[in-house]
Design a protein around this motif. Structure first.
Motif, PDB file in Angstrom:
ATOM      1  N   GLY A  81       0.784  -1.228   0.000  1.00 49.73           N
ATOM      2  CA  GLY A  81       0.000   0.000   0.000  1.00 49.73           C
ATOM      3  C   GLY A  81       0.809   1.267   0.000  1.00 49.73           C
ATOM      4  N   LEU A  82       2.139   1.183   0.125  1.00 45.06           N
ATOM      5  CA  LEU A  82       2.956   2.396   0.147  1.00 45.06           C
ATOM      6  C   LEU A  82       3.638   2.546  -1.207  1.00 45.06           C
ATOM      7  N   ALA A  83       3.250   3.599  -1.913  1.00 40.22           N
ATOM      8  CA  ALA A  83       3.733   3.798  -3.276  1.00 40.22           C
ATOM      9  C   ALA A  83       5.253   3.809  -3.320  1.00 40.22           C
ATOM     10  N   GLY A  84       5.823   3.008  -4.229  1.00 39.44           N
ATOM     11  CA  GLY A  84       7.267   2.949  -4.404  1.00 39.44           C
ATOM     12  C   GLY A  84       7.949   1.936  -3.525  1.00 39.44           C
ATOM     13  N   PHE A  85       7.234   1.423  -2.523  1.00 45.22           N
ATOM     14  CA  PHE A  85       7.846   0.464  -1.613  1.00 45.22           C
ATOM     15  C   PHE A  85       7.049  -0.844  -1.550  1.00 45.22           C
ATOM     16  N   GLU A  86       6.174  -1.064  -2.539  1.00 42.86           N
ATOM     17  CA  GLU A  86       5.401  -2.303  -2.537  1.00 42.86           C
ATOM     18  C   GLU A  86       6.314  -3.532  -2.629  1.00 42.86           C
ATOM     19  N   GLN A  87       7.424  -3.403  -3.350  1.00 42.31           N
ATOM     20  CA  GLN A  87       8.373  -4.500  -3.491  1.00 42.31           C
ATOM     21  C   GLN A  87       9.572  -4.356  -2.560  1.00 42.31           C
ATOM     22  N   GLY A  88       9.556  -3.329  -1.711  1.00 42.65           N
ATOM     23  CA  GLY A  88      10.674  -3.106  -0.807  1.00 42.65           C
ATOM     24  C   GLY A  88      11.872  -2.506  -1.521  1.00 42.65           C
ATOM     25  N   ARG A  89      12.985  -2.483  -0.848  1.00 38.57           N
ATOM     26  CA  ARG A  89      14.243  -1.994  -1.418  1.00 38.57           C
ATOM     27  C   ARG A  89      15.340  -2.999  -1.109  1.00 38.57           C
ATOM     28  N   PRO A  90      16.108  -3.396  -2.113  1.00 39.04           N
ATOM     29  CA  PRO A  90      17.168  -4.379  -1.853  1.00 39.04           C
ATOM     30  C   PRO A  90      18.301  -3.755  -1.042  1.00 39.04           C
ATOM     31  N   ALA A  91      19.100  -4.605  -0.425  1.00 35.73           N
ATOM     32  CA  ALA A  91      20.292  -4.120   0.278  1.00 35.73           C
ATOM     33  C   ALA A  91      21.266  -3.504  -0.714  1.00 35.73           C
ATOM     34  N   SER A  92      22.029  -2.580  -0.250  1.00 30.79           N
ATOM     35  CA  SER A  92      22.954  -1.859  -1.135  1.00 30.79           C
ATOM     36  C   SER A  92      24.114  -2.732  -1.580  1.00 30.79           C
ATOM     37  N   GLY A  93      24.376  -3.815  -0.825  1.00 36.89           N
ATOM     38  CA  GLY A  93      25.589  -4.574  -1.086  1.00 36.89           C
ATOM     39  C   GLY A  93      26.780  -3.867  -0.472  1.00 36.89           C
ATOM     40  N   ARG A  94      27.864  -4.586  -0.372  1.00 35.91           N
ATOM     41  CA  ARG A  94      29.050  -4.028   0.273  1.00 35.91           C
ATOM     42  C   ARG A  94      29.822  -3.156  -0.700  1.00 35.91           C
ATOM     43  N   THR A  95      30.130  -1.946  -0.256  1.00 32.30           N
ATOM     44  CA  THR A  95      30.956  -1.032  -1.039  1.00 32.30           C
ATOM     45  C   THR A  95      32.316  -0.909  -0.358  1.00 32.30           C
ATOM     46  N   LEU A  96      33.368  -1.256  -1.080  1.00 37.11           N
ATOM     47  CA  LEU A  96      34.730  -1.186  -0.555  1.00 37.11           C
ATOM     48  C   LEU A  96      35.441   0.016  -1.167  1.00 37.11           C
ATOM     49  N   THR A  97      36.076   0.801  -0.312  1.00 32.50           N
ATOM     50  CA  THR A  97      36.853   1.946  -0.765  1.00 32.50           C
ATOM     51  C   THR A  97      38.269   1.826  -0.218  1.00 32.50           C
ATOM     52  N   SER A  98      39.221   1.703  -1.109  1.00 31.90           N
ATOM     53  CA  SER A  98      40.636   1.664  -0.717  1.00 31.90           C
ATOM     54  C   SER A  98      41.277   2.994  -1.102  1.00 31.90           C
ATOM     55  N   THR A  99      42.000   3.581  -0.174  1.00 35.24           N
ATOM     56  CA  THR A  99      42.534   4.927  -0.361  1.00 35.24           C
ATOM     57  C   THR A  99      44.013   4.971  -0.028  1.00 35.24           C
ATOM     58  N   LEU A 100      44.764   5.635  -0.879  1.00 32.33           N
ATOM     59  CA  LEU A 100      46.174   5.920  -0.639  1.00 32.33           C
ATOM     60  C   LEU A 100      46.369   7.432  -0.680  1.00 32.33           C
ATOM     61  N   SER A 101      47.083   7.965   0.309  1.00 34.76           N
ATOM     62  CA  SER A 101      47.335   9.402   0.369  1.00 34.76           C
ATOM     63  C   SER A 101      48.815   9.657   0.600  1.00 34.76           C
ATOM     64  N   LEU A 102      49.291  10.717   0.010  1.00 31.34           N
ATOM     65  CA  LEU A 102      50.670  11.162   0.193  1.00 31.34           C
ATOM     66  C   LEU A 102      50.644  12.631   0.576  1.00 31.34           C
ATOM     67  N   VAL A 103      51.189  12.959   1.737  1.00 29.53           N
ATOM     68  CA  VAL A 103      51.208  14.339   2.237  1.00 29.53           C
ATOM     69  C   VAL A 103      52.647  14.836   2.210  1.00 29.53           C
ATOM     70  N   GLY A 104      52.853  15.955   1.528  1.00 27.94           N
ATOM     71  CA  GLY A 104      54.163  16.590   1.494  1.00 27.94           C
ATOM     72  C   GLY A 104      54.138  17.889   2.282  1.00 27.94           C
ATOM     73  N   LEU A 105      55.025  18.008   3.270  1.00 28.18           N
ATOM     74  CA  LEU A 105      55.087  19.188   4.126  1.00 28.18           C
ATOM     75  C   LEU A 105      56.341  19.989   3.812  1.00 28.18           C
ATOM     76  N   ASN A 106      56.183  21.314   3.722  1.00 26.90           N
ATOM     77  CA  ASN A 106      57.321  22.234   3.617  1.00 26.90           C
ATOM     78  C   ASN A 106      58.170  21.949   2.375  1.00 26.90           C
ATOM     79  N   LEU A 107      57.516  21.651   1.261  1.00 26.89           N
ATOM     80  CA  LEU A 107      58.257  21.378   0.031  1.00 26.89           C
ATOM     81  C   LEU A 107      58.766  22.653  -0.621  1.00 26.89           C
ATOM     82  N   LEU A 108      57.979  23.734  -0.542  1.00 26.34           N
ATOM     83  CA  LEU A 108      58.349  24.998  -1.175  1.00 26.34           C
ATOM     84  C   LEU A 108      58.634  26.097  -0.163  1.00 26.34           C
ATOM     85  N   SER A 109      58.158  25.922   1.055  1.00 34.04           N
ATOM     86  CA  SER A 109      58.359  26.926   2.099  1.00 34.04           C
ATOM     87  C   SER A 109      58.265  26.220   3.436  1.00 34.04           C
ATOM     88  N   ARG A 110      58.287  26.985   4.519  1.00 30.51           N
ATOM     89  CA  ARG A 110      58.206  26.392   5.854  1.00 30.51           C
ATOM     90  C   ARG A 110      56.764  26.184   6.306  1.00 30.51           C
TER      91      ARG A 110
END
Length: 855
Positions: free
Chosen positions: A715-744
């Motif tokens: 009876g609820l429009a848009g949710f008669e069939q429900g909503r599936p699970a999103s599934g697992r989302t994996l995010t892998s991140t690499l970061s490189l921080v450079g300090l004082n390369l051009l100045s202090r």
């Protein structure tokens, strides 16, 4: 819930909604789920407390929701610190996150500094950027709860007012609560010319402090070990120190109170300009020191002209600790003048005498002798005019701080299909109503005000805080809105050990999950124990319902070394029925750089957990950081009021109160419906950061996010069939921080993230820089590249360069501007006929210009 508030919540939570479901209809269910979570997600830095812990000043950054400290970096100039943190339980698009700036300075007993909370471009984290006008020795640690970070400003404790001493429970480390419960060991005392003592290995892991004092009217240095919980423990360590047979154990609090009056003054006088160490300096080092000293002296002169003598002395301390340079004589004279004009003629005399002792034949010696000759008749009228507080009867002080800002946000963009772009008529003017063109224009003015008033004495503190903002949308006036985020009275009794806060305020644990209007009382009359009660109403409206809550909590420290825990109960009612009734358990472990926090929130009526969360961070001395997180929580907090959403919007009469829903059903049935249709979000991550070389930091992290399914809702429009699970989302991140390369003081960050989900795979690369131009300008260029591809064959690709410019050259005003340009292409495959494809292109420009005033 009124329409304007619902739209506001929907806009705030769009990034989260997009990650949870691929499409969300305009049903009332979606609106409510987004509203409740979006209200919290938009909040971040909530306030800053300035405290004192013996010889150090403390900045306690308090947040409106749970956070996890990830890492911090400080530039070589020591006047800029970057702190990266995560909003726990709230997926966040860092690039689009809101920005908040707070300013501190002489009114707080500190050097001028700006503290900005902002999104991290190209990442799901946020960052705090502290920019000061003077070098600072800062140690960053997690606070004693999940909603705070503590910045320890070493050596600046004497600048903070006595009534702002840290109390037990304010910080993650043991604070000074005025009780004689902490002890330390005075190892030895050295004078000018003495070599620093050799610290034995048996004291490894114990804090060693170097404290300037006066001995027989002359400056000296006291070497102090530790912060011990008992005299017996301190004496046991002292007896083992054969290298220091005359070591003395004393009460740390009593010593700190006695030293506060002279600590800052003798810090500069204890230095004597000494010859450069032989064999360690060369022409290149000499030139570098001369340039650094010249810059520090120029900044010190500017602070002196502004009558900001605290900042002046901080800069001169940094200069005079360098090997001798041509700027040292003038720096000593200026230090004496700064002390004289700040109402400290005794220490001004020490500075002038140090000048004549070291440079008796210098051209400025006669001028310094004149300063000495007239110093007894000098007045401190300048200091009285510049004092940031008003003394009353010598015992009470009042401070007022205020800030206001106004920022204009504008932008224009367009979308055209590539079929039109490639056609012979693509260059013709766009006809009115042409469907192949979609405009995207924004024009908004956001203004806010922050007012704080405090009146303190030795026994109590009374304060008032108000923070308000207003958004004016010139394109869609129906989106204009006002947001009163804080408006409360604060009373703290140091004698009776209780805190009372009345008004609109942020949650501080105890099971309260959002801003509320009400009262919170905490009593600390028993050592290591805090008893709390809270009562009020949620600040956000839920249709026409009336909601209120009451709760109680008990918090205990000292269960074991660094171990503390708390329990709470809370009951919230809605239109006379029980809306939410929960118990919770919170635990923490704080020991040096290790911090662990956990929470379980269990609803007694729904018989389900709302939150299961544990996070850990390990900050090692050499700069290596490890962090881990597991967090599982209901997408919206389980409550009976959520049932108002599960009504078919086609119903001609929509409910506005709980009584409207209860006709023909029971509260038990409604709770069952809410429990069955509330999904859970699970988030887990691990990460590490490690420095290598003098200028670089590398970090890596792996994060998993998963949202549960919603079952069918007949009876609820848009949710008669429900909503599936999103599934697992994996995010892998690499970061490189450079300090004082051009100045202090420059910071450069390169980040690459790979996103892998059940229906989409993407790559995000961002390059961000922060560069100081002179003393007043800050340039922050950015460049982002994003590309994703769905399992259906759709692709998206976009480039986004940008530039942010900040000017802080005025005493009370600062100017901020930002410009971004985005260009993108997309390839769409028809879902029903995969042989049919469409090419699309987008171009958008966004800009902002803001002016900020700080009293």
């Amino acid at each position: 819930m009124n329409d304007s508030r619902a739209r506001r919540f929907l806009v705030a939570y769009v990034p989260i909604a997009a990650g949870v479901w691929s499409t969300v209809g305009r049903s009332v269910v979606a609106m409510l789920l987004l509203a409740i979570a979006g209200f919290v997600a938009a909040q971040s830095l909530d306030g800053i407390d300035v405290l004192r812990d013996r010889g150090d000043a403390l900045l306690v950054l308090r947040f409106a929701s749970d956070i996890q400290l990830l890492r911090s970096d400080q530039t070589a100039s020591r006047d800029r610190v970057r702190i990266v943190y995560r909003l726990v339980g709230q997926p966040v698009n860092g690039a689009d996150g809101n920005r908040t700036t707070r300013r501190l300075g002489p009114r707080n007993g500190l050097p001028h500094m700006a503290i900005e909370d902002r999104g991290t471009p190209g990442a799901d984290t946020r960052e705090i950027v502290l920019a000061a006008r003077a070098p600072l020795d800062i140690d960053v640690r997690a606070g004693r709860d999940r909603q705070s970070i503590v910045l320890r400003l070493k050596g600046l404790g004497a600048s903070v007012r006595p009534s702002q001493a840290a109390v037990t429970g304010a910080i993650g480390e043991t604070g000074d609560d005025g009780a004689d419960t902490r002890f330390e060991i005075v190892l030895t005392v050295t004078t000018t010319g003495d070599q620093a003592p050799v610290i034995p290995g048996s004291l490894q892991g114990i804090r060693i402090s170097r404290r300037p004092i006066e001995r027989a009217g002359r400056p000296a240095v006291e070497w102090v070990a530790g912060d011990f919980a008992s005299r017996a423990q301190a004496e046991r360590v002292a007896r083992s120190l054969t290298r220091f047979p005359n070591a003395v154990v004393r009460n740390a609090q009593a010593a700190a109170r006695g030293a506060e009056a002279v600590e800052r003054g003798t810090a500069a006088a204890a230095r004597r300009v000494r010859p450069a160490p032989t064999g360690t300096q060369g022409p290149a080092a000499d030139r570098s020191n001369e340039r650094l000293a010249a810059g520090l002296l120029q900044r010190a002169r500017a602070s002196f002209e502004e009558q900001d003598y605290g900042t002046t002395l901080d800069l001169l301390d940094e200069l005079l600790n360098l090997p001798p340079t041509a700027q040292h004589p003038e720096a000593l004279e200026l230090a004496g003048l700064a002390r004289l004009r700040s109402g400290d003629p005794r220490r001004a005399r020490i500075e002038f005498e140090s000048y004549l002792e070291t440079y008796p034949g210098n051209e400025g010696a006669d001028r310094v002798r004149q300063h000495l000759a007239t110093i007894d008749s000098a007045t401190t009228t300048v200091a009285a005019a510049a004092a940031p507080v008003r003394e009353r009867n010598g015992r009470s002080e009042t401070t007022v701080s205020a800030s206001a800002s106004s920022t204009y946000y504008g932008g224009n963009g367009r979308y055209r299909s590539q079929d039109f772009e490639d056609s012979p008529i693509s260059g013709l003017p766009v006809a009115a109503g042409e469907e192949v063109l979609t405009p995207d224009k924004s024009s908004q003015l956001i203004s806010d005000v922050d007012l704080r008033w405090r009146d303190r004495n030795e026994s109590r503190e009374l304060g008032f805080v108000i923070r308000d903002s207003y958004l004016a949308d010139f394109e869609r006036s129906n989106r204009n809105r006002q947001r009163l985020s804080s408006a409360y009275l604060d009373y703290k009794s140091y004698e009776n050990k209780f805190d009372l806060r009345l008004g609109r305020q942020s949650p501080r644990g105890g099971g309260v999950m959002g801003r509320f209007d009400g009262a919170r009382l905490a009593w600390r009359g028993i050592p290591d124990w805090t008893l709390g009660v809270v009562a009020g109403q949620p600040a956000d409206d839920l249709f026409q319902t009336r909601r209120d809550f009451v709760g109680a909590s008990v918090d205990v420290d000292g269960i074991g070394p660094g171990l503390g825990a708390g329990v709470y109960v809370i009951r919230q009612s809605i239109d006379g029925a029980t809306d939410r009734q929960a118990v919770g358990l919170e635990g923490r472990y704080l020991n040096g750089g290790v911090s662990v926090f956990s929470q379980i929130d269990y609803d007694l009526d729904f018989q389900r957990t709302n939150i299961t969360s544990v996070q850990a961070t390990w900050l090692r001395d050499e700069g290596t950081t490890f962090n881990a997180l597991f967090d599982r929580r209901a997408l919206t907090m389980l409550s009976l009021g959520n049932a108002l959403a599960f009504i078919d919007p086609a119903n001609p009469v929509l409910p506005s109160t709980l009584s409207d829903v209860l006709n023909g059903t029971t509260t038990e049935a409604l709770r069952g419906s809410v429990a069955a249709t509330t999904p859970y979000v699970s988030q887990a991550s691990i990460g590490a950061t490690r420095p290598f070389g003098e200028h670089w930091r590398a970090s890596a992290s792996l994060q998993s996010v998963e949202t549960g399914a919603i079952p069918p809702i007949p009876g609820l429009a848009g949710f008669e069939q429900g909503r599936p699970a999103s599934g697992r989302t994996l995010t892998s991140t690499l970061s490189l921080v450079g300090l004082n390369l051009l100045s202090r003081r420059d910071v450069n960050v390169i980040t690459a993230s790979h996103i892998s989900g059940s229906t989409l795979s993407g790559l995000l690369i961002s390059v961000n820089g922060s560069y100081s131009v002179g003393q007043n300008w800050q340039l922050e260029p950015t460049l982002q590249f994003y590309r994703d591809e769905s399992t259906h064959g759709d692709t998206n690709e976009r480039w986004t360069p940008g530039l942010r410019v900040t000017y802080r050259g005025w005493k009370h005003f600062s100017l901020e501007s930002n410009l971004t340009w985005e260009t993108g292409r997309a390839h769409r495959v028809d879902f029903n006929d995969q042989t049919r494809t469409t090419e699309e292109s987008t171009r958008r420009i966004g800009y902002s210009l803001g002016l900020r005033y700080d009293l």
